[in-house]
Every structure is written in C-alpha cells, then in structure tokens.
Design an enzyme around this catalytic site. Sequence first.
Site, PDB file in Angstrom:
ATOM      1  N   ARG A  23       0.817  -1.225   0.000  1.00  0.00           N
ATOM      2  CA  ARG A  23       0.000   0.000   0.000  1.00  0.00           C
ATOM      3  C   ARG A  23       0.850   1.275   0.000  1.00  0.00           C
ATOM      4  NH1 ARG A  23      -5.233   1.934   1.727  1.00  0.00           N
ATOM      5  NH2 ARG A  23      -5.051   3.711   3.115  1.00  0.00           N
ATOM      6  N   ILE A  82      -7.064   8.436  -0.801  1.00  0.00           N
ATOM      7  CA  ILE A  82      -7.090   6.974  -0.850  1.00  0.00           C
ATOM      8  C   ILE A  82      -7.897   6.558   0.371  1.00  0.00           C
ATOM      9  CG2 ILE A  82      -4.809   6.877   0.295  1.00  0.00           C
ATOM     10  CD1 ILE A  82      -4.338   4.172  -0.992  1.00  0.00           C
ATOM     11  N   SER A  83      -8.841   5.630   0.183  1.00  0.00           N
ATOM     12  CA  SER A  83      -9.742   5.260   1.274  1.00  0.00           C
ATOM     13  C   SER A  83      -8.990   4.547   2.401  1.00  0.00           C
ATOM     14  CB  SER A  83     -10.852   4.358   0.750  1.00  0.00           C
ATOM     15  OG  SER A  83     -11.504   4.957  -0.341  1.00  0.00           O
ATOM     16  N   GLN A  84      -9.578   4.617   3.598  1.00  0.00           N
ATOM     17  CA  GLN A  84      -9.091   3.876   4.776  1.00  0.00           C
ATOM     18  C   GLN A  84      -9.012   2.380   4.412  1.00  0.00           C
ATOM     19  OE1 GLN A  84     -12.333   3.750   7.432  1.00  0.00           O
ATOM     20  NE2 GLN A  84     -11.145   3.285   9.261  1.00  0.00           N
TER      21      GLN A  84
END
Length: 216
Positions: free
Chosen positions: A37, A63-65
């Site tokens: 990530r 960017i999402s959790q």
Amino acid sequence: MDLVKETDLRRRMVEEQIRRRGIRDERVLSAMEEVPRHLFIPKAVRHLAYADEPLPIGEGQTISQPYIVAEMTAALRLSGTEKVLEIGTGSGYQTVILARLCRELVTIERIASLSEAARKLLATMEVGGVTFVVGDGSLGSPGHAPFDRILSAAASPSVPAPWISQLSEGGIIVLPVGGRYEQELTRVTRAGSRTETEVLGGCRFVPLVGMYGFQS
Ligand code: SAM
C-alpha cells in the site's frame, strides 16, 4: 520503508483493522496483506500508509481507509470469474486489490493525472488485466459493458441509472449513497428487472462528480 517493517505493518493492518472488525473473506484479506500500500501514498504522508485512516493523494482526492477498501471489496462477493467496473481509480490501490480477485477490470477516473500515475505504477508492478479510462464514470462504460460487478469509491445522491443497465443478471453494485458529506454504503443486486438494495453502514466519501452524480 524497509521490507521486514512494511510486511509487518501490513500484517498488523489486516489483523487489527480488518479481520478484527469482521471481514472474513480470505481472498480479500490475503490481497490486502500482499499489496504494498505504501507505494500508492505520496511521500509526504507515506509514514501513515498503514494507519487506520484515509490519506490525501493530490488533486483534492483521497485513498480510502484500509478497512473501507476491504469492506467494499468483500461486499462484491468476488469468486474470481467476474468482469468488474471500478469508478474512481484514484491512486490505483483498490484497482490492484480488485485486479487480483476478478477476471477482468475496467477502471474509470475523471482526473487524468491520477489515472496516468496509477496506470504507470501498475505497469511497474506488472499488474495485468486492467483497462484504464479517463472520463465521467457516472455514465459507466457502455463500450465495455455488461459488468458482473460495479464498485464506486465516490459518493452519489442515488444509484446512477447507467450502472444498473450495464449490470449483468445477478450482478452487484457497491457504492456510497447519500449527501455530499455523509452517506450509506449500499449494495444493489440485480434480479431480472428488479433490484434489491441493502444498507451496509455509514461512510464518508468524496463526491461522484458527473452527469448522474453531483454537479461539481
Ligand atoms: N479507491 C481509490 C484508491 O484506492 O486510491 C480512491 C478513490 S477516491 C476516494 C475517489 C475518486 O473518484 C477520486 O479520485 C475522484 O477523482 C474520482 N471521481 C469522482 N467523480 C468521478 C467520476 N464521475 N468518474 C470517475 N471518477 C470520479
């Protein structure tokens, strides 16, 4: 970030933020444990790559959790044979997770610079089976339809009609539905001419900006 440290951070991210909160899909958990990530996170905030929060990726987007990525991906119920449409490529992180879990993926992003950066990164990672499109994803991608699954990482006031018409029989759409600042994560399943809608929980996403989303 050194290899041992980032592998350990990722393992802890999956155990503490995702499995512990109830995600049980082993294919999703493995993908999230394996995909690096931190490569998708801008240098200025890279030290937070495995933290339990969304992060800025430039152009006013996020960017999402990690948990939300896992929850949305698990909600798609992928077996590996599906053709999937992703709306909101962003950094390309969720794109890679999806690409590992389906047969074919089309990903649409309205901001060309984000799409191009994601395309280049995925090429260096040798991720195949992904078609990148720049444009208004609220229209779906008629030239690539039908899709077995559609996932949107941008929030819409309602389910865009073109997505339902581009969904195959038994297909699933997962998207945030609601206002500009707060929404409900929603799963829509197509059964013949009917659709069944389930609310999975509250969420906060950036708006889907386009003809069937928000106007700006
Ligand atoms: N899943 C992405 C990731 O892993 O980095 C994060 C996506 S971000 C929360 C939502 C993205 O949707 C933004 O990059 C935004 O530009 C994009 N977006 C918003 N409206 C869109 C539209 N109509 N068509 C395509 N992309 C759109």
